[in-house]
Design an enzyme around this catalytic site. Structure first.
Site, PDB file in Angstrom:
ATOM      1  N   ASP A 411       0.867  -1.223   0.022  1.00  0.00           N
ATOM      2  CA  ASP A 411      -0.089  -0.092   0.037  1.00  0.00           C
ATOM      3  C   ASP A 411       0.865   1.293   0.040  1.00  0.00           C
ATOM      4  O   ASP A 411       2.143   1.366  -0.228  1.00  0.00           O
ATOM      5  CB  ASP A 411      -0.863  -0.064   1.302  1.00  0.00           C
ATOM      6  CG  ASP A 411      -2.268   0.706   1.171  1.00  0.00           C
ATOM      7  OD1 ASP A 411      -2.366   1.671   0.267  1.00  0.00           O
ATOM      8  OD2 ASP A 411      -3.336  -0.005   1.659  1.00  0.00           O
ATOM      9  N   ASP A 494     -10.370   3.223  -2.670  1.00  0.00           N
ATOM     10  CA  ASP A 494     -11.025   2.083  -2.195  1.00  0.00           C
ATOM     11  C   ASP A 494     -12.562   2.125  -2.417  1.00  0.00           C
ATOM     12  O   ASP A 494     -13.395   2.981  -2.520  1.00  0.00           O
ATOM     13  CB  ASP A 494     -11.166   2.187  -0.936  1.00  0.00           C
ATOM     14  CG  ASP A 494      -9.862   1.988  -0.123  1.00  0.00           C
ATOM     15  OD1 ASP A 494      -8.793   2.163  -0.633  1.00  0.00           O
ATOM     16  OD2 ASP A 494      -9.590   1.775   1.052  1.00  0.00           O
TER      17      ASP A 494
HETATM   18  C1  GLA Z   1      -6.009   1.269   1.925  1.00  0.00           C
HETATM   19  C2  GLA Z   1      -6.401   0.342   1.104  1.00  0.00           C
HETATM   20  C3  GLA Z   1      -7.357  -0.591   1.435  1.00  0.00           C
HETATM   21  C4  GLA Z   1      -6.576  -1.475   2.659  1.00  0.00           C
HETATM   22  C5  GLA Z   1      -6.633  -0.268   3.710  1.00  0.00           C
HETATM   23  C6  GLA Z   1      -5.772  -0.879   5.071  1.00  0.00           C
HETATM   24  O1  GLA Z   1      -7.325   2.028   2.275  1.00  0.00           O
HETATM   25  O2  GLA Z   1      -6.542   1.122  -0.369  1.00  0.00           O
HETATM   26  O3  GLA Z   1      -7.561  -1.499   0.222  1.00  0.00           O
HETATM   27  O4  GLA Z   1      -5.774  -2.205   2.370  1.00  0.00           O
HETATM   28  O5  GLA Z   1      -5.702   0.637   3.044  1.00  0.00           O
HETATM   29  O6  GLA Z   1      -5.583   0.008   5.995  1.00  0.00           O
END
Ligand code: GLA
Length: 679
Positions: A411, A494
């Protein structure tokens, strides 16, 4: 003539909760109604969810420094369709961009009555005072309130309709013109009792890495597996279908797989490509985030693995069980299960107490014939505030390999391209002072460096680890994701389980198809079917048609397919969605092509992708709230002559067609077909 409409009572004080603004005692008299009293949660918009009396980000509404108590907070492009049945008198309100966009975005507000524009705000920018309107809507049947992007894309277009009210007569009430949700109809027949081999037809492995591949096959057990042409170094377990071993030499091997049971046998060609490239087809599996988020535990991971096998999903090619954030120790959580030493004295990453036996967990998942994934970030802290990999990249990669992980999601949170200049600065500690000023995450070189660094660390490991980048599409990651070793890269923020989020993300992938291919795929984020909810799982808010659209589109897009739901609560409908082997084959096709948008006419879109066998997988989508006919012509697909069309969800041949194919497509729905030259 008798006076028809008599205002009996005019109330200037607004009741904060009631929908009736000014009541009357006479049935024929006027009533003024706040439009915020309607349930606006299913209003269509480009991002987020429309809200009553709150902004799209769920704050108190504010336009140009002025607070508004009452109204509807939306996001462009949004459309609020109202039915008045000719009982409206006057619509009034104001519109503007919410101050929460902090000086970003631009919107054009528009109101149409029976299809004709009756008001427009013109181009509005942040800081513009709300524009007021008072409109005569007598006799109007359908009224639509639109918030359209100002010509620069819809990012940050937080559009507020405030003080929005309508005067009605004849006891008429404004209704939202959003049709009811359709029934959950299961379209796909159950898999046959005779054997069928499913899953990837091509598999990449690096020389010397442990080979791990389980032949996915449906059909009654017991089943016996065998293979012709398996290169030396590999062995096949005839009972489980598990192929293990090692290939020392690079090369391409053509194998014929067989699966046999009492009712018959299935054969399938399988190509093994031993070289530098892994992840030749999009990863298929499960990830903990959309379901458990910060509540994930080793037990929930084991339960997901158990369910992957018990539900039969494993027999359709579903393979990875991926732990997302919160397996590490947290920065400052009060929760004792997230506390502990963050790293050992020699710098090794230590799991939190919920994952006390990481090796045991990995072995458990492998023991089921599945693979397992882990999560980190290049910065000091993950998005959830747990320990990240900054300064320990190689050590972490080694640890993942030692534990036996097969997949890493990397990430972005807490990283800052400015860190690149400070890595060797002994006086600077990113864990305690990570806040270097930097204008964004898309620095052309420095934004890539952390991903390349982790790729190089993974490449040194004695096992194959799929590398999934997650930085939400910054800096056009699709243009350089392959260069930094990514097997996939998130292209968006997301996802959540709303039509606006899923369809907005999915259909925005148009144009990215040229960057996808075997071993490197665009990733529009994980699946939101089944029970999802980021720590509080509930049935998905996507309607049945929307779920068919979701799985069809992600399959056409050759996107990684990562189920995000509580695997212990799989219902029949969800299971059906995830086990249609003909649909999965569209996703797993060895050519690795991503579908492109072929045509778009308003809310009707056709997307198509070339398949290895010479056919085309074609999705006819309807993004509107009403059933529509969607047509695709052979000339748009650049094909000619007579073509056979097969409905993939129903697994049914529809016949032979010349020139075009047409289908009735339900609201927010899809008809997914395979089109191949007729024999
Ligand atoms: C980000 C990512 C998600 C998840 C969260 C975890 O928002 O895009 O898919 O992995 O972090 O904290």
């Amino acid at each position: 003539m008798k006076h028809l409409f008599k205002k009996v009572l005019v109330c200037t004080i607004c009741f904060s909760l009631g929908s009736v603004f000014a009541a009357s005692q006479d049935t024929a008299s006027e009533e003024t109604i706040w439009l915020s009293s309607l349930d606006v949660s299913r209003v269509e918009q480009g991002w987020g969810q429309a809200r009553s009396n709150r902004s799209v980000d769920n704050r108190r509404m504010m336009i140009a420094g002025q607070r508004y108590q009452n109204g509807i907070g939306t996001h462009a492009n949004s459309s609020i369709p109202l039915l008045l049945d000719g009982n409206g008198v006057e619509l009034s309100g104001r519109a503007g961009l919410d101050d929460e966009t902090r000086n970003r975005g631009s919107v054009v507000f528009q109101i149409t009555a029976d299809g004709k524009e009756i008001w427009t705000s013109g181009l509005m920018r942040p800081g513009d005072a709300a524009k007021e309107f008072t409109l005569d809507v007598k006799g109007v049947k359908a009224l639509t309130l639109l918030a359209l992007d100002g010509g620069d894309g819809f990012d940050y277009d937080h559009a507020d309709w405030v003080d929005l009210k309508i005067t009605m007569i004849n006891n008429g009430k404004p209704k939202l013109d959003i049709p009811p949700i359709e029934d959950a109809v299961i379209l796909t027949p159950k898999p046959a009792a005779s054997p069928r081999i499913n899953g990837a037809k091509v598999f990449g492995v690096r020389p010397g890495s442990p080979f791990l591949f389980r032949i996915a096959a449906t059909g009654d057990r017991p089943m016996t597996f065998s293979a012709d042409g398996l290169p030396s170094g590999l062995t096949l377990d005839s009972e489980t279908g598990q192929i293990t071993g090692k290939l020392e030499k690079a090369g391409e091997y053509k194998v014929m797989l067989h699966a046999k049971n009492a009712l018959g046998r299935a054969d399938r060609e399988f190509r093994i490509i031993c070289g530098s490239q892994i992840g030749l087809t999009p990863a298929m599996g499960w990830n903990s985030w959309n379901c458990f988020a910060s509540a994930v535990t080793a037990e929930s991971i084991k339960a997901a693995a158990d369910a992957m096998v018990k539900s039969g999903l494993i027999d359709h090619g579903w393979t990875y069980i991926n732990i997302d954030d919160f397996w590490q120790v947290h920065r400052d959580s009060k929760d004792p299960t997230l506390q502990g030493p963050k790293r050992s004295p020699d710098g090794r990453i230590l799991p939190n107490p919920r994952f006390a036996d990481m090796k045991g967990l990995v072995d458990y998942v492998h023991g089921k014939g599945l693979k397992i994934g882990i999560y980190s970030v290049p910065g000091p802290w993950t998005c959830g505030g747990c320990v990240g990999s900054f300064g320990h990249e190689l050590q972490d990669a080694q640890q993942y390999a030692e534990w036996g992980f097969d997949y890493l999601k990397y990430d972005w949170c807490s990283y800052n391209p400015a860190f690149e200049d400070r890595r060797d600065d002994k006086d600077w500690n990113p864990y305690t002072s990570p806040n270097i000023q930097y204008s964004g995450g898309d620095h052309p070189i420095k934004g890539r460096a952390p991903f390349k660094r982790m790729h190089e660390a993974l490449a040194q490991q004695p096992r194959d680890i799929i590398y999934s980048l997650c930085q939400y599409g910054m800096g056009n990651v699709w243009e350089w994701g392959t260069e930094v070793g990514g097997n996939s890269w998130r292209t968006t923020q997301d996802i959540n389980d709303s039509w606006n989020s899923m369809s907005g993300i999915g259909f925005r992938q148009a144009g990215l198809e040229k960057h996808a291919g075997p071993g490197h795929f665009n990733d529009p984020d994980m699946l939101v079917v089944g029970h999802v909810g980021w720590g509080n799982p509930k049935p998905t808010k996507l309607t049945p048609n929307e779920q068919y659209t979701h799985i069809s589109l992600w399959s056409l897009l050759a996107s990684p397919l990562l189920i995000g739901c509580d695997m212990t609560k799989l219902d029949e409908f969800t299971l059906n969605l995830l086990t249609n082997d003909e649909v999965i084959e569209v996703n797993q096709d060895p050519l690795g092509r991503q579908a492109g948008r072929i045509t778009q006419e308003g809310t009707r879109e056709v997307w198509a992708k070339q398949m290895e066998d010479g056919s085309m997988a074609v999705g006819l989508f309807n993004r509107s709230q009403r059933e529509q006919t969607v047509t695709i012509t052979w000339s748009d697909l650049e094909i000619t002559g007579q073509q056979s069309v097969r409905d993939l969800w129903r697994q049914k041949d529809l016949g032979k067609f010349t020139g075009q194919f047409q289908a009735q497509v339900g609201r927010h729905g899809v008809v997914l077909v395979k089109i191949a030259p007729a024999k």
